[in-house]
Design an enzyme around this catalytic site. Structure first.
Site, PDB file in Angstrom:
ATOM      1  N   ASP A   1      -1.168  38.205 -19.683  1.00 23.25           N
ATOM      2  CA  ASP A   1      -1.067  37.330 -18.302  1.00 23.25           C
ATOM      3  C   ASP A   1       0.307  36.435 -18.641  1.00 23.25           C
ATOM      4  O   ASP A   1       0.185  35.899 -19.802  1.00 23.25           O
ATOM      5  CB  ASP A   1      -2.251  36.556 -18.213  1.00 23.25           C
ATOM      6  CG  ASP A   1      -2.191  35.921 -16.321  1.00 23.25           C
ATOM      7  OD1 ASP A   1      -3.092  36.839 -15.799  1.00 23.25           O
ATOM      8  OD2 ASP A   1      -1.219  35.157 -15.906  1.00 23.25           O
TER       9      ASP A   1
ATOM     10  N   GLU B   1      -9.943  50.003  -7.955  1.00 22.26           N
ATOM     11  CA  GLU B   1     -11.421  49.209  -8.484  1.00 22.26           C
ATOM     12  C   GLU B   1     -11.969  48.682  -7.280  1.00 22.26           C
ATOM     13  O   GLU B   1     -11.553  48.401  -6.156  1.00 22.26           O
ATOM     14  CB  GLU B   1     -11.170  47.940  -9.224  1.00 22.26           C
ATOM     15  CG  GLU B   1     -12.144  47.201  -9.674  1.00 22.26           C
ATOM     16  CD  GLU B   1     -13.322  48.171 -10.561  1.00 22.26           C
ATOM     17  OE1 GLU B   1     -12.798  48.954 -11.493  1.00 22.26           O
ATOM     18  OE2 GLU B   1     -14.444  48.296 -10.083  1.00 22.26           O
TER      19      GLU B   1
ATOM     20  N   ARG C   1     -17.234  43.880  -6.709  1.00 20.35           N
ATOM     21  CA  ARG C   1     -17.232  42.663  -5.922  1.00 20.35           C
ATOM     22  C   ARG C   1     -17.196  41.605  -6.827  1.00 20.35           C
ATOM     23  O   ARG C   1     -17.582  41.367  -7.798  1.00 20.35           O
ATOM     24  CB  ARG C   1     -18.407  42.680  -5.048  1.00 20.35           C
ATOM     25  CG  ARG C   1     -18.463  43.660  -3.899  1.00 20.35           C
ATOM     26  CD  ARG C   1     -19.778  43.780  -3.433  1.00 20.35           C
ATOM     27  NE  ARG C   1     -20.736  44.417  -4.509  1.00 20.35           N
ATOM     28  CZ  ARG C   1     -22.126  44.788  -4.404  1.00 20.35           C
ATOM     29  NH1 ARG C   1     -22.813  44.394  -3.107  1.00 20.35           N
ATOM     30  NH2 ARG C   1     -22.793  45.094  -5.361  1.00 20.35           N
ATOM     31  N   GLU C   2     -16.623  40.448  -6.075  1.00 20.51           N
ATOM     32  CA  GLU C   2     -16.749  39.034  -7.032  1.00 20.51           C
ATOM     33  C   GLU C   2     -18.243  38.711  -6.758  1.00 20.51           C
ATOM     34  O   GLU C   2     -18.963  39.014  -6.040  1.00 20.51           O
ATOM     35  CB  GLU C   2     -15.593  38.037  -6.222  1.00 20.51           C
ATOM     36  CG  GLU C   2     -14.456  38.223  -6.656  1.00 20.51           C
ATOM     37  CD  GLU C   2     -13.496  37.085  -5.767  1.00 20.51           C
ATOM     38  OE1 GLU C   2     -14.105  36.082  -5.725  1.00 20.51           O
ATOM     39  OE2 GLU C   2     -12.401  37.585  -5.446  1.00 20.51           O
TER      40      GLU C   2
ATOM     41  N   ASN D   1     -12.235  49.554   2.121  1.00 23.16           N
ATOM     42  CA  ASN D   1     -12.517  48.062   2.420  1.00 23.16           C
ATOM     43  C   ASN D   1     -12.235  47.925   4.057  1.00 23.16           C
ATOM     44  O   ASN D   1     -13.058  47.143   4.518  1.00 23.16           O
ATOM     45  CB  ASN D   1     -11.320  47.357   1.774  1.00 23.16           C
ATOM     46  CG  ASN D   1     -11.774  46.940   0.499  1.00 23.16           C
ATOM     47  OD1 ASN D   1     -12.864  47.112   0.051  1.00 23.16           O
ATOM     48  ND2 ASN D   1     -10.903  46.152  -0.335  1.00 23.16           N
TER      49      ASN D   1
ATOM     50  N   GLY E   1     -22.550  37.082  10.932  1.00 16.70           N
ATOM     51  CA  GLY E   1     -22.531  35.721  10.216  1.00 16.70           C
ATOM     52  C   GLY E   1     -21.101  35.183  10.854  1.00 16.70           C
ATOM     53  O   GLY E   1     -20.486  35.469  11.762  1.00 16.70           O
TER      54      GLY E   1
ATOM     55  N   GLY F   1     -14.533  36.755   4.599  1.00 14.71           N
ATOM     56  CA  GLY F   1     -13.472  36.055   3.858  1.00 14.71           C
ATOM     57  C   GLY F   1     -13.266  36.789   2.508  1.00 14.71           C
ATOM     58  O   GLY F   1     -13.591  37.983   2.344  1.00 14.71           O
TER      59      GLY F   1
ATOM     60  N   CYS G   1      -9.854  40.164  -0.333  1.00 15.34           N
ATOM     61  CA  CYS G   1      -9.944  41.610  -0.142  1.00 15.34           C
ATOM     62  C   CYS G   1      -9.711  41.895   1.221  1.00 15.34           C
ATOM     63  O   CYS G   1      -8.782  42.518   1.793  1.00 15.34           O
ATOM     64  CB  CYS G   1     -10.707  42.518  -1.035  1.00 15.34           C
ATOM     65  SG  CYS G   1     -10.638  41.961  -2.800  1.00 15.34           S
TER      66      CYS G   1
ATOM     67  N   LYS H   1      -6.965  40.919   3.812  1.00 16.16           N
ATOM     68  CA  LYS H   1      -5.673  40.813   3.364  1.00 16.16           C
ATOM     69  C   LYS H   1      -5.603  42.677   3.211  1.00 16.16           C
ATOM     70  O   LYS H   1      -4.391  43.129   3.915  1.00 16.16           O
ATOM     71  CB  LYS H   1      -5.580  40.747   1.779  1.00 16.16           C
ATOM     72  CG  LYS H   1      -4.432  41.266   1.016  1.00 16.16           C
ATOM     73  CD  LYS H   1      -4.350  40.572  -0.596  1.00 16.16           C
ATOM     74  CE  LYS H   1      -4.990  41.306  -1.519  1.00 16.16           C
ATOM     75  NZ  LYS H   1      -4.650  42.611  -2.062  1.00 16.16           N
TER      76      LYS H   1
HETATM   77  C1  UGA Z   1     -15.002  43.743  -1.521  1.00 17.13           C
HETATM   78  C2  UGA Z   1     -15.531  45.010  -1.630  1.00 17.13           C
HETATM   79  O1  UGA Z   1     -16.944  44.966  -1.107  1.00 17.13           O
HETATM   80  C3  UGA Z   1     -15.352  45.634  -2.955  1.00 17.13           C
HETATM   81  O2  UGA Z   1     -15.732  46.812  -3.108  1.00 17.13           O
HETATM   82  C4  UGA Z   1     -13.703  45.689  -3.321  1.00 17.13           C
HETATM   83  O3  UGA Z   1     -13.728  46.004  -4.623  1.00 17.13           O
HETATM   84  C5  UGA Z   1     -13.323  44.079  -3.093  1.00 17.13           C
HETATM   85  O4  UGA Z   1     -13.419  43.697  -2.005  1.00 17.13           O
HETATM   86  C6  UGA Z   1     -11.803  44.324  -3.349  1.00 17.13           C
HETATM   87  O5  UGA Z   1     -11.047  44.915  -2.869  1.00 17.13           O
HETATM   88  O6  UGA Z   1     -11.312  43.724  -4.413  1.00 17.13           O
HETATM   89  P1  UGA Z   1     -15.685  41.073  -2.296  1.00 17.13           P
HETATM   90  O7  UGA Z   1     -14.475  40.615  -1.169  1.00 17.13           O
HETATM   91  O8  UGA Z   1     -15.931  40.447  -3.536  1.00 17.13           O
HETATM   92  O9  UGA Z   1     -15.634  42.715  -2.278  1.00 17.13           O
HETATM   93  O10 UGA Z   1     -17.136  40.593  -1.566  1.00 17.13           O
HETATM   94  P2  UGA Z   1     -18.069  41.227  -0.530  1.00 17.13           P
HETATM   95  O11 UGA Z   1     -19.345  40.947  -1.289  1.00 17.13           O
HETATM   96  O12 UGA Z   1     -17.827  42.709  -0.004  1.00 17.13           O
HETATM   97  O13 UGA Z   1     -18.202  40.333   0.812  1.00 17.13           O
HETATM   98  C7  UGA Z   1     -16.802  40.039   1.441  1.00 17.13           C
HETATM   99  C8  UGA Z   1     -16.873  39.350   2.809  1.00 17.13           C
HETATM  100  O14 UGA Z   1     -17.909  39.995   3.875  1.00 17.13           O
HETATM  101  C9  UGA Z   1     -17.705  38.032   2.391  1.00 17.13           C
HETATM  102  O15 UGA Z   1     -17.040  36.845   3.062  1.00 17.13           O
HETATM  103  C10 UGA Z   1     -19.228  38.294   3.024  1.00 17.13           C
HETATM  104  O16 UGA Z   1     -19.780  36.995   3.379  1.00 17.13           O
HETATM  105  C11 UGA Z   1     -18.938  39.122   4.160  1.00 17.13           C
HETATM  106  N1  UGA Z   1     -20.121  40.119   4.452  1.00 17.13           N
HETATM  107  C12 UGA Z   1     -20.552  40.897   3.765  1.00 17.13           C
HETATM  108  C13 UGA Z   1     -20.740  39.774   5.759  1.00 17.13           C
HETATM  109  O17 UGA Z   1     -20.108  38.656   6.504  1.00 17.13           O
HETATM  110  N2  UGA Z   1     -21.746  40.288   6.137  1.00 17.13           N
HETATM  111  C14 UGA Z   1     -22.224  41.389   5.272  1.00 17.13           C
HETATM  112  O18 UGA Z   1     -23.068  42.139   5.763  1.00 17.13           O
HETATM  113  C15 UGA Z   1     -21.705  41.701   4.151  1.00 17.13           C
END
Ligand code: UGA
Length: 455
Positions: free
Chosen positions: A35, A176, A179-180, A233, A278, A282, A285, A288
């Site tokens: 990095d 990839e 998820r975080e 996504n 909800g 946010g 990913c 954006k």
């Molecule tokens: C997301 C994707 O799920 C991953 O597969 C992908 O690799 C990642 O983006 C990326 O492109 O790097 P992530 O942003 O870490 O992963 O989180 P998620 O668990 O998917 O949640 C994203 C958002 O959606 C959160 O704000 C969550 O609260 C919201 N969400 C999720 C809802 O409002 N309702 C749901 O039913 C599920």
């Protein structure tokens, strides 16, 4: 190139880069993680992570201690030593919402400048379609410059480095999907591994790297792989925006969005995931990537109304929180509002594009005073909204509050003693932005309770 026991270089120490590096090291490979951020690298060398990700610090510390994982800012040395180079640098949004691929391009140039033999470059960053091809071209251009004696690359003794005859660099796309907050589990048990390659040989090298990952291995072209990432996504974000839109409808007709979603999810063609209504999605990913797909389409002269609507509905959902509070309270001016949860989802300290940013901005615009608590994200949030008061626990946040709004469904909030919360609040207005409490139980406790898509 040693494909049996390759040395791996991972460029970029974010969520994806750190996870890839740690897991590959744990698989037994020698990994160098690079990095350009010196402070971040120094922390990593001491075993301190720049992010909060469950389980990742232990895995990094273990593999670093056993000598398989090292951290450096020396990109030249790392590229020269590696057989396989993962690109996992950030691709943030520009202010207008396009993708800034500057970091990926800079890495491509470095690879072209320093490469000293056959390598496989694997792009892990989320990149617009055509990036794999552009990276391939950038590397080839730098190599051509070196061959012409441009003196771009230098060896340790600072002399222009000759390009070895056997300097075949292939670039693959391997998006990839982790998820975080569940990064390790997702990396080790993905629903699929997608690889976009121009040769069966590259696919074979990646297949071997992923030998311990038990998942369908989907081989396609680089451009398809790049688009699979954006489509996945956008599709997941679409499900969320759609259920949030249905939630608004539920509120008007007296239906319960959770029941509706449950009933819909029983259709296996739809499935149960990503149907939790909800305060909006946010993170770094979904917001954006949907905007990026929209821009890419516009640049091609194609209108994508569905993709546009994903963002529009999400913005409306985030703005709806303060709108709803105003409906419950009349005016927000001078009201002390407790905000429970700042991270964009539980088990992370990440606030990038989090609904909390919109909600707190709107609350402050209405002259409310904001008192916030989050188990992990307060440090980051303070940098954006220093005028927020932060508390040591959720009970302190709700003390004397004229309203409370829950934005992130942390387990700590599910476990709250709500009778105590009720007693502590000056006015028991509670907006549950993640539908974690039972409306009847909350009303029985004396709350003026509202949630999303439920009456
Ligand atoms: C997301 C994707 O799920 C991953 O597969 C992908 O690799 C990642 O983006 C990326 O492109 O790097 P992530 O942003 O870490 O992963 O989180 P998620 O668990 O998917 O949640 C994203 C958002 O959606 C959160 O704000 C969550 O609260 C919201 N969400 C999720 C809802 O409002 N309702 C749901 O039913 C599920």
């Amino acid at each position: 190139m040693d494909t049996e026991n390759p040395t791996i270089c991972v460029i970029g120490s974010g969520y994806v880069g750190l996870t890839v590096g740690a897991v590959m090291a744990d698989f037994g490979y020698t990994v160098v993680s690079v990095d350009s951020d010196e402070a971040k690298t120094a922390h990593l060398q001491r075993g301190t992570l720049p992010i909060f990700e469950p389980g990742l610090d232990e895995l990094i510390q273990k593999n670093a201690a056993q000598g398989r994982l090292a951290f450096t800012t020396d990109i030249q040395g790392a590229i020269r030593r590696a057989d396989i180079i993962f690109i996992a640098v950030g691709t943030p949004s520009t202010p207008e919402g396009r993708v800034d691929t500057g970091a990926v391009e800079a890495v491509a140039r470095s690879i072209g400048q320093y490469v000293n033999g056959p390598k496989l470059v694997v792009i892990k960053s989320t990149v617009p379609t055509g990036t794999t091809e552009r990276v391939t071209r950038a590397i080839a251009e730098e190599l051509a410059r070196r061959r012409e004696g441009g003196g771009h690359a230098t060896t340790e003794d600072n002399a222009p480095s000759a390009v070895p005859a056997d300097c075949d660099v292939e670039v693959a796309s391997c998006p990839e999907f982790l998820r975080e907050s569940t990064a390790l589990q997702d990396f080790l048990h993905p629903s699929r591994v997608v690889v976009g390659v121009n040769s069966p040989r590259a696919a074979e090298v990646i297949r071997r790297l992923y030998a311990k990952v038990n998942a369908p291995f989907f081989v396609t072209t680089p451009i398809n792989a790049e688009l699979i990432k954006y489509t996945s996504n956008a599709m997941l974000a679409l499900k969320i925006s759609f259920i949030n839109e249905i939630a608004s409808f539920c509120e008007l007709v007296g239906a319960d969005v959770q029941e509706v979603a449950r009933g819909v999810a029983l259709d296996h063609r739809i499935g149960p995931s990503y149907l939790l209504a909800g305060v909006g999605f946010g993170g770094s990913c979904f917001p954006k990537d949907t905007r990026a797909l929209d821009w890419a389409a516009q640049d091609l002269g194609l209108e994508m109304p569905i993709v546009q609507a994903i963002t529009e509905v999400n913005e409306r959902q985030k703005r709806g929180v303060v709108h709803k509070l105003r409906g419950l309270l009349g005016t927000l001016a001078g009201t002390r509002v407790a905000v429970l949860g700042l991270s964009y989802k539980p088990n992370t300290d990440d606030i990038r594009d989090a609904p909390s940013l919109t909600v707190v901005r709107d609350l402050l615009a209405e002259s409310a005073s904001v008192v916030a608590y989050d188990p992990q994200a307060m440090r980051h949030f303070r940098q954006v909204f220093p005028q927020t008061t932060f508390t040591a626990d959720p009970y302190e946040a709700v003390e004397e509050a004229g309203a409370a709004v829950l934005l992130t469904e942390w387990q700590e909030f599910r476990d709250l003693d709500m009778a105590r919360v009720r007693r502590l609040m000056r006015r028991p207005v509670f907006l549950d932005g993640r539908n974690i409490f039972d409306p009847a139980a909350m009303r029985a406790l004396g709350f003026q309770y509202a949630s999303i898509g439920r009456v």
